[in-house]
Design an enzyme around this catalytic site. Structure first.
Site, PDB file in Angstrom:
ATOM      1  N   GLU A 154       0.857  -1.193   0.000  1.00  0.00           N
ATOM      2  CA  GLU A 154       0.000   0.000   0.000  1.00  0.00           C
ATOM      3  C   GLU A 154       0.891   1.239   0.000  1.00  0.00           C
ATOM      4  O   GLU A 154       1.830   1.333   0.793  1.00  0.00           O
ATOM      5  CB  GLU A 154      -0.878  -0.009   1.264  1.00  0.00           C
ATOM      6  CG  GLU A 154      -1.742   1.233   1.396  1.00  0.00           C
ATOM      7  CD  GLU A 154      -2.445   1.358   2.759  1.00  0.00           C
ATOM      8  OE1 GLU A 154      -2.478   0.378   3.529  1.00  0.00           O
ATOM      9  OE2 GLU A 154      -2.930   2.468   3.043  1.00  0.00           O
ATOM     10  N   CYS A 161       1.298  -2.894  30.120  1.00  0.00           N
ATOM     11  CA  CYS A 161       2.591  -2.207  30.073  1.00  0.00           C
ATOM     12  C   CYS A 161       2.641  -1.113  31.142  1.00  0.00           C
ATOM     13  O   CYS A 161       2.761  -1.426  32.317  1.00  0.00           O
ATOM     14  CB  CYS A 161       2.859  -1.702  28.657  1.00  0.00           C
ATOM     15  SG  CYS A 161       4.626  -1.556  28.339  1.00  0.00           S
ATOM     16  N   THR A 219     -12.596  11.000  -9.688  1.00  0.00           N
ATOM     17  CA  THR A 219     -11.879   9.747 -10.004  1.00  0.00           C
ATOM     18  C   THR A 219     -11.152   9.882 -11.336  1.00  0.00           C
ATOM     19  O   THR A 219      -9.978   9.496 -11.471  1.00  0.00           O
ATOM     20  CB  THR A 219     -12.877   8.562 -10.058  1.00  0.00           C
ATOM     21  OG1 THR A 219     -13.460   8.446  -8.775  1.00  0.00           O
ATOM     22  CG2 THR A 219     -12.190   7.263 -10.437  1.00  0.00           C
ATOM     23  N   GLN A 220     -11.840  10.462 -12.323  1.00  0.00           N
ATOM     24  CA  GLN A 220     -11.193  10.647 -13.634  1.00  0.00           C
ATOM     25  C   GLN A 220      -9.919  11.473 -13.478  1.00  0.00           C
ATOM     26  O   GLN A 220      -8.887  11.162 -14.060  1.00  0.00           O
ATOM     27  CB  GLN A 220     -12.139  11.356 -14.594  1.00  0.00           C
ATOM     28  CG  GLN A 220     -13.379  10.555 -14.966  1.00  0.00           C
ATOM     29  CD  GLN A 220     -14.287  11.359 -15.889  1.00  0.00           C
ATOM     30  OE1 GLN A 220     -13.818  11.996 -16.826  1.00  0.00           O
ATOM     31  NE2 GLN A 220     -15.569  11.344 -15.607  1.00  0.00           N
ATOM     32  N   ASP A 274       0.480  13.995  -4.133  1.00  0.00           N
ATOM     33  CA  ASP A 274       1.319  14.492  -3.024  1.00  0.00           C
ATOM     34  C   ASP A 274       2.777  14.510  -3.500  1.00  0.00           C
ATOM     35  O   ASP A 274       3.249  13.520  -4.090  1.00  0.00           O
ATOM     36  CB  ASP A 274       1.269  13.548  -1.806  1.00  0.00           C
ATOM     37  CG  ASP A 274      -0.103  13.471  -1.173  1.00  0.00           C
ATOM     38  OD1 ASP A 274      -0.954  14.300  -1.521  1.00  0.00           O
ATOM     39  OD2 ASP A 274      -0.308  12.573  -0.332  1.00  0.00           O
ATOM     40  N   HIS A 312       2.461  -6.191  25.261  1.00  0.00           N
ATOM     41  CA  HIS A 312       1.253  -5.647  24.626  1.00  0.00           C
ATOM     42  C   HIS A 312       0.464  -6.775  23.953  1.00  0.00           C
ATOM     43  O   HIS A 312       0.653  -7.053  22.774  1.00  0.00           O
ATOM     44  CB  HIS A 312       1.639  -4.597  23.580  1.00  0.00           C
ATOM     45  CG  HIS A 312       2.139  -3.332  24.192  1.00  0.00           C
ATOM     46  ND1 HIS A 312       1.298  -2.305  24.561  1.00  0.00           N
ATOM     47  CD2 HIS A 312       3.389  -2.942  24.515  1.00  0.00           C
ATOM     48  CE1 HIS A 312       2.023  -1.323  25.090  1.00  0.00           C
ATOM     49  NE2 HIS A 312       3.302  -1.683  25.075  1.00  0.00           N
ATOM     50  N   GLU A 357      -2.469  -6.823  22.972  1.00  0.00           N
ATOM     51  CA  GLU A 357      -3.441  -6.345  21.961  1.00  0.00           C
ATOM     52  C   GLU A 357      -2.964  -6.588  20.531  1.00  0.00           C
ATOM     53  O   GLU A 357      -3.773  -6.712  19.620  1.00  0.00           O
ATOM     54  CB  GLU A 357      -3.755  -4.855  22.178  1.00  0.00           C
ATOM     55  CG  GLU A 357      -2.623  -3.858  21.969  1.00  0.00           C
ATOM     56  CD  GLU A 357      -1.787  -3.579  23.217  1.00  0.00           C
ATOM     57  OE1 GLU A 357      -1.745  -4.439  24.115  1.00  0.00           O
ATOM     58  OE2 GLU A 357      -1.159  -2.495  23.272  1.00  0.00           O
TER      59      GLU A 357
HETATM   60  N1  GLN Z   1       6.778   4.045  29.881  1.00  0.00           N
HETATM   61  C1  GLN Z   1       6.881   2.666  30.264  1.00  0.00           C
HETATM   62  C2  GLN Z   1       8.233   2.086  29.886  1.00  0.00           C
HETATM   63  O1  GLN Z   1       8.918   2.621  29.026  1.00  0.00           O
HETATM   64  C3  GLN Z   1       5.765   1.853  29.669  1.00  0.00           C
HETATM   65  C4  GLN Z   1       5.754   1.820  28.162  1.00  0.00           C
HETATM   66  C5  GLN Z   1       4.463   1.363  27.561  1.00  0.00           C
HETATM   67  O2  GLN Z   1       3.421   1.394  28.204  1.00  0.00           O
HETATM   68  N2  GLN Z   1       4.488   0.986  26.304  1.00  0.00           N
HETATM   69  O3  GLN Z   1       8.651   1.097  30.395  1.00  0.00           O
END
Ligand code: GLN
Length: 540
Positions: free
Chosen positions: A141, A382, A192-193, A148, A508, A510
């Site tokens: 992508e 974290c 689009t054109q 731009d 993390h 997530e």
């Molecule tokens: N600031 C904290 C550290 O550096 C936590 C970092 C974070 O939450 N990603 O350890």
């Protein structure tokens, strides 16, 4: 040899180019091809790691420790493939490697120029993505909008790439907008054109147009776009606005977009299996209850700053057919321990995600204390885990000056500190623990109940760690260290006994959540939040 698809965008930004690219990738993957994705970002930062979350949103971290654009999160969530550091290339990265080569004398006396040196470097990065992944198809992508100034070298590079690899080996897909004009009640093709004309002025003729539109495109509009933009009419694809982004691949499939891609790339349109995806859409469209999660953070004004956390909460909700309502609570509002009952009145669980710096940490700690004392499901990620440890030290272990070295370098009780290795490196150049690290889960813990295994790998992005000097004291007071990095002796997961859900992790999680595969820790948190809500209402 791999085949290559380049996705460009025209007319306006924010068209959903990333979701378009991911949807095509998903369909090709479901046809049995190995697909890999890459994003070019025309800004000059080497990576988004140093950009304010307010400007850029979340920094997505790959398993191999690259700090990347949040679009890579969409890619991974859609195609469930682990991307790597070749997946996000910025102008800064390209220039810095060209300049390094120039300083090393690698251009043997030639004048170093945008064409061919910068464009060659870009082409190398496309090949690297293919080589590092061993993919059958690489989808790249191109960030920004045609016209731009800053994306020009990338456009020129993909033009050359196609010239060199041949028509059957690469494909240009251009995403554009078809606006609807109220008053005359018409869809308009002119923008689009013009954007296709711009693209042609750089030597690129798109093969496929993906047209974002609020209304269905009738055949006359499709024919007009095909004629004026020199695209087959079957290759003018409607991308109508949808409520649920997971419907986009199905809309494309119904228009045979993936078959057209296979035809143009001269590969077989193998049998497709979309059962899992249809089931996902069915789940998303039939959520039968809801739960409210208070997300307490420093950057809540821009929800994109917590994009993967938001998505991971939603994925865990799918597992329980539950809609997740997020209440975005700025930690600034919680500086004083006042009105906590009022602020958290409608909240069934509290999450404190990652962050950097001392600003507003008091508010986050007050939220954690409230969750701990009132037995409200809590999940700290974290920074959220680090603050949970400091709060525990201050209010349960009675270490009133407990702190993190990040917030007070002189603190006498650094519950959170730099680890030894980082301390040494820090004098030269501070560094983050980035990407995958192994973690061993301790049996008979909540973490083990949900992970259902002992050895896991999770992605990190932080500088500070739990200080092991405090482990014994914490354990005596009821803290369980349920995940450890044994090799480096680092705390990875904490949980409290005698609390329905009080869990924190240094990594993390997530980033590894998928719509069809929620992350175990999010699952634990959402499950208990739902139970918490039901108990209040005496349902359970
Ligand atoms: N600031 C904290 C550290 O550096 C936590 C970092 C974070 O939450 N990603 O350890």
């Amino acid at each position: 040899m791999a085949k290559f698809i380049f996705v460009t965008g025209g007319v306006v930004s924010g068209l959903g180019k990333g979701v378009t690219a991911s949807s095509i990738a998903l369909l090709l993957k479901k046809r049995g091809y190995k697909v890999f994705m890459q994003k070019f970002d025309p800004y000059i930062n080497i990576d988004p790691g140093t950009i304010s979350p307010y400007q850029h949103g979340e920094v997505f971290v790959t398993y191999d420790g690259a700090e990347t654009d949040l679009d890579l999160g969409h890619y991974e969530r859609f195609i469930d493939v682990e991307l790597n550091k070749t997946s996000n290339i910025t102008t800064g990265k390209i220039y810095s490697s060209v300049i390094e080569k120039e300083r090393n004398g690698e251009y043997s006396g030639s004048t170093v120029q945008v064409v061919p040196h910068i464009t060659n470097e870009i082409k190398n990065k496309i090949k690297e993505a293919a080589d590092s992944s061993g993919a059958d198809i690489v989808i790249t992508e191109i960030g920004g909008t045609i016209g731009d100034i800053e994306s020009l070298p990338f456009i020129e590079a993909i033009r050359q790439f196609r010239q060199e690899t041949g028509k059957e080996n690469s494909l240009f897909i251009h995403t554009t907008l078809i606006p609807y004009i109220y008053g005359s009640y018409e869809l308009k093709t002119k923008p689009t054109q013009h954007s296709v004309a711009d693209l042609r002025s750089f030597g690129i003729q798109p093969d496929i147009l993906v047209c974002r539109t609020p209304k269905e495109l009738d055949q006359s509009i499709i024919n007009k776009l095909a004629l004026y933009c020199s695209v087959d009419s079957k290759a003018v694809i409607e991308a109508i606005d949808v409520k649920n982004i997971y419907e986009i691949p199905i809309n494309f499939y119904n228009q045979k977009l993936d078959e057209i891609v296979c035809e143009y790339l001269n590969i077989r349109a193998k049998k497709i299996n979309l059962r899992e995806w249809y089931e996902l859409i069915d789940t998303v469209n039939n959520l039968n209850s809801s739960v409210t999660i208070g997300l307490v953070g420093k950057y809540v004004e821009l929800h994109d700053a917590y994009l993967s956390v938001k998505e991971a909460l939603i994925h865990a909700g799918y597992k329980f057919h539950t809609k997740i309502n997020i209440e975005w609570i700025s930690s600034e509002l919680l500086k004083k321990e006042e009105n906590m009952n009022q602020i958290f009145k409608n909240v069934d669980g509290i999450i404190v995600p990652g962050g950097f710096g001392v600003k507003d940490i008091k508010g986050e700690m007050n939220a954690i204390k409230y969750a701990r004392e009132n037995n409200i499901p809590f999940f700290g990620i974290c920074l959220g885990m680090q603050l949970a440890c400091i709060e525990f030290a201050q209010n349960v272990c009675n270490i009133s000056d407990a702190n993190s070295k990040e917030f007070d370098e002189q603190t006498k009780n650094p519950i959170i500190d730099l680890m030894l290795e980082t301390k040494k490196i820090n004098q030269l150049n501070s560094t983050l623990r980035l990407g995958n690290y192994p973690c061993t889960i301790i049996k008979n813990t909540k973490a083990h109940e949900y992970y259902k295994k002992v050895n896991i790998q999770e992605r990190h992005r932080h500088r500070y760690e739990f200080n092991n000097k405090y482990i014994n004291l914490f354990e005596q007071k009821g803290m369980i260290f349920s995940g450890m990095n044994n090799e480096k002796k680092l705390v990875e997961i904490i949980e409290l006994e005698n609390h329905k859900c009080f869990i924190g992790c240094q990594f993390h999680p997530e980033f590894k959540s998928r719509p069809t595969k929620p992350h175990p820790l999010f699952e634990f948190f959402i499950k208990t939040s739902i139970e918490n809500k039901c108990k209040e209402k005496n349902v359970i």
